[in-house]
Design a protein around this motif. Sequence first.
Motif, PDB file in Angstrom:
ATOM      1  N   LEU A 150      44.770  37.875  41.803  1.00  0.00           N
ATOM      2  CA  LEU A 150      45.005  36.629  42.539  1.00  0.00           C
ATOM      3  C   LEU A 150      45.314  36.861  44.016  1.00  0.00           C
ATOM      4  O   LEU A 150      45.020  36.006  44.846  1.00  0.00           O
ATOM      5  N   SER A 151      45.865  38.026  44.351  1.00  0.00           N
ATOM      6  CA  SER A 151      46.153  38.343  45.756  1.00  0.00           C
ATOM      7  C   SER A 151      44.927  38.879  46.487  1.00  0.00           C
ATOM      8  O   SER A 151      44.929  38.987  47.708  1.00  0.00           O
ATOM      9  N   GLY A 152      43.888  39.238  45.733  1.00  0.00           N
ATOM     10  CA  GLY A 152      42.694  39.826  46.332  1.00  0.00           C
ATOM     11  C   GLY A 152      42.797  41.330  46.509  1.00  0.00           C
ATOM     12  O   GLY A 152      41.858  41.967  46.984  1.00  0.00           O
ATOM     13  N   GLU A 153      43.909  41.915  46.122  1.00  0.00           N
ATOM     14  CA  GLU A 153      44.098  43.354  46.232  1.00  0.00           C
ATOM     15  C   GLU A 153      43.168  44.113  45.278  1.00  0.00           C
ATOM     16  O   GLU A 153      42.712  45.207  45.575  1.00  0.00           O
ATOM     17  N   LEU A 154      42.883  43.504  44.126  1.00  0.00           N
ATOM     18  CA  LEU A 154      42.001  44.100  43.131  1.00  0.00           C
ATOM     19  C   LEU A 154      40.709  43.302  43.075  1.00  0.00           C
ATOM     20  O   LEU A 154      40.725  42.111  42.747  1.00  0.00           O
ATOM     21  N   THR A 155      39.612  43.932  43.417  1.00  0.00           N
ATOM     22  CA  THR A 155      38.312  43.265  43.384  1.00  0.00           C
ATOM     23  C   THR A 155      37.700  43.451  42.002  1.00  0.00           C
ATOM     24  O   THR A 155      37.590  44.573  41.513  1.00  0.00           O
ATOM     25  N   ILE A 156      37.330  42.341  41.380  1.00  0.00           N
ATOM     26  CA  ILE A 156      36.774  42.373  40.030  1.00  0.00           C
ATOM     27  C   ILE A 156      35.513  41.520  39.969  1.00  0.00           C
ATOM     28  O   ILE A 156      35.155  40.844  40.932  1.00  0.00           O
ATOM     29  N   SER A 157      34.861  41.530  38.809  1.00  0.00           N
ATOM     30  CA  SER A 157      33.661  40.719  38.616  1.00  0.00           C
ATOM     31  C   SER A 157      33.995  39.241  38.793  1.00  0.00           C
ATOM     32  O   SER A 157      35.130  38.822  38.541  1.00  0.00           O
ATOM     33  N   PRO A 158      33.017  38.432  39.195  1.00  0.00           N
ATOM     34  CA  PRO A 158      33.313  37.012  39.432  1.00  0.00           C
ATOM     35  C   PRO A 158      33.736  36.260  38.174  1.00  0.00           C
ATOM     36  O   PRO A 158      34.587  35.373  38.245  1.00  0.00           O
ATOM     37  N   TRP A 159      33.159  36.589  37.021  1.00  0.00           N
ATOM     38  CA  TRP A 159      33.560  35.888  35.797  1.00  0.00           C
ATOM     39  C   TRP A 159      34.992  36.255  35.415  1.00  0.00           C
ATOM     40  O   TRP A 159      35.744  35.405  34.975  1.00  0.00           O
ATOM     41  N   CYS A 160      35.368  37.503  35.614  1.00  0.00           N
ATOM     42  CA  CYS A 160      36.726  37.919  35.295  1.00  0.00           C
ATOM     43  C   CYS A 160      37.729  37.199  36.198  1.00  0.00           C
ATOM     44  O   CYS A 160      38.778  36.747  35.730  1.00  0.00           O
ATOM     45  N   TYR A 161      37.409  37.059  37.467  1.00  0.00           N
ATOM     46  CA  TYR A 161      38.297  36.328  38.371  1.00  0.00           C
ATOM     47  C   TYR A 161      38.529  34.908  37.857  1.00  0.00           C
ATOM     48  O   TYR A 161      39.672  34.442  37.748  1.00  0.00           O
ATOM     49  N   GLU A 162      37.445  34.202  37.539  1.00  0.00           N
ATOM     50  CA  GLU A 162      37.566  32.821  37.055  1.00  0.00           C
ATOM     51  C   GLU A 162      38.346  32.760  35.749  1.00  0.00           C
ATOM     52  O   GLU A 162      39.133  31.838  35.518  1.00  0.00           O
ATOM     53  N   GLN A 163      38.121  33.743  34.879  1.00  0.00           N
ATOM     54  CA  GLN A 163      38.831  33.772  33.599  1.00  0.00           C
ATOM     55  C   GLN A 163      40.320  34.036  33.799  1.00  0.00           C
ATOM     56  O   GLN A 163      41.154  33.424  33.127  1.00  0.00           O
ATOM     57  N   VAL A 164      40.669  34.936  34.713  1.00  0.00           N
ATOM     58  CA  VAL A 164      42.081  35.226  34.976  1.00  0.00           C
ATOM     59  C   VAL A 164      42.792  33.970  35.469  1.00  0.00           C
ATOM     60  O   VAL A 164      43.915  33.682  35.049  1.00  0.00           O
ATOM     61  N   VAL A 165      42.143  33.208  36.338  1.00  0.00           N
ATOM     62  CA  VAL A 165      42.732  31.945  36.800  1.00  0.00           C
ATOM     63  C   VAL A 165      42.978  31.021  35.598  1.00  0.00           C
ATOM     64  O   VAL A 165      44.073  30.473  35.437  1.00  0.00           O
ATOM     65  N   ALA A 166      41.984  30.872  34.735  1.00  0.00           N
ATOM     66  CA  ALA A 166      42.125  29.985  33.568  1.00  0.00           C
ATOM     67  C   ALA A 166      43.164  30.513  32.579  1.00  0.00           C
ATOM     68  O   ALA A 166      43.963  29.736  32.032  1.00  0.00           O
ATOM     69  N   LEU A 167      43.184  31.818  32.346  1.00  0.00           N
ATOM     70  CA  LEU A 167      44.155  32.403  31.418  1.00  0.00           C
ATOM     71  C   LEU A 167      45.582  32.258  31.955  1.00  0.00           C
ATOM     72  O   LEU A 167      46.519  32.029  31.190  1.00  0.00           O
ATOM     73  N   SER A 168      45.736  32.377  33.272  1.00  0.00           N
ATOM     74  CA  SER A 168      47.060  32.226  33.888  1.00  0.00           C
ATOM     75  C   SER A 168      47.608  30.820  33.684  1.00  0.00           C
ATOM     76  O   SER A 168      48.821  30.619  33.632  1.00  0.00           O
ATOM     77  N   GLU A 169      46.730  29.849  33.569  1.00  0.00           N
ATOM     78  CA  GLU A 169      47.159  28.475  33.324  1.00  0.00           C
ATOM     79  C   GLU A 169      47.644  28.279  31.890  1.00  0.00           C
ATOM     80  O   GLU A 169      48.415  27.359  31.607  1.00  0.00           O
ATOM     81  N   LEU A 170      47.211  29.159  30.961  1.00  0.00           N
ATOM     82  CA  LEU A 170      47.668  29.068  29.573  1.00  0.00           C
ATOM     83  C   LEU A 170      49.127  29.501  29.450  1.00  0.00           C
ATOM     84  O   LEU A 170      49.924  28.853  28.794  1.00  0.00           O
ATOM     85  N   SER A 171      49.440  30.645  30.053  1.00  0.00           N
ATOM     86  CA  SER A 171      50.796  31.196  30.037  1.00  0.00           C
ATOM     87  C   SER A 171      50.784  32.500  30.815  1.00  0.00           C
ATOM     88  O   SER A 171      49.762  33.186  30.898  1.00  0.00           O
ATOM     89  N   ASP A 172      51.941  32.872  31.357  1.00  0.00           N
ATOM     90  CA  ASP A 172      52.067  34.157  32.043  1.00  0.00           C
ATOM     91  C   ASP A 172      52.036  35.322  31.064  1.00  0.00           C
ATOM     92  O   ASP A 172      51.711  36.445  31.432  1.00  0.00           O
ATOM     93  N   ASP A 173      52.390  35.068  29.820  1.00  0.00           N
ATOM     94  CA  ASP A 173      52.455  36.104  28.797  1.00  0.00           C
ATOM     95  C   ASP A 173      51.299  35.916  27.816  1.00  0.00           C
ATOM     96  O   ASP A 173      51.250  34.907  27.107  1.00  0.00           O
ATOM     97  N   PRO A 174      50.376  36.871  27.745  1.00  0.00           N
ATOM     98  CA  PRO A 174      49.227  36.739  26.850  1.00  0.00           C
ATOM     99  C   PRO A 174      49.605  36.530  25.382  1.00  0.00           C
ATOM    100  O   PRO A 174      48.834  35.934  24.631  1.00  0.00           O
TER     101      PRO A 174
END
Length: 191
Positions: A150-174
């Motif tokens: 989310l800070s841009g420090e780690l560059t990842i695939s575009p789908w993973c970025y979008e998924q991390v945003v969506a997963l973060s909305e579920l909960s901070d703890d997987p």
Amino acid sequence: MEDVVLVDDEGNRIGTADKATVHHRETPLHLAFSAYVFNARGEFLITRRAATKKTWPHAWTNSCCGHPLPNEGLPDAVVRRLQDELGLASTAVDLVLPTFRYRAEMPNGVVENEICPVFRVRADDMPRPEPTEVSDTLWLPWDTFVSGVLSGELTISPWCYEQVVALSELSDDPRDWDVASTSELPPAARA
């Protein structure tokens, strides 16, 4: 030859195509999945795509991605690809984002265009990457991974970025992510 399942905008199956020919400038919408693997310590397995991958070679991404074979259930496809790509046996496969969809274009014009449900997976073995699929792996605390993405420090695939945003909305703890019902999957993925 490995076929992928082609789908319409509502997620209905409209045919199949050879995976080797489907990713190009006019990539048709097709069915895929993404898996996020966690071990008993709660660490997340990040992987780096092999140099030989047609889409996003060398990119860091989620643990495993793939396409179900025609008439293969998504959980079975997740288990199969984790074994093929990483030599991992999963102990739990939970659907968490049943309707995730994305489209991403590489600088050379090659497009990914997928309905791509997301799974949380538990696996405790050490990965043994297949070098034509995965060039590197790393276990990270989930919060460290999310913060880097989310800070841009780690560059990842575009789908993973979008998924991390969506997963973060579920909960901070997987561990707190709700398991979704398979009835929420697109029709082509319910078989």
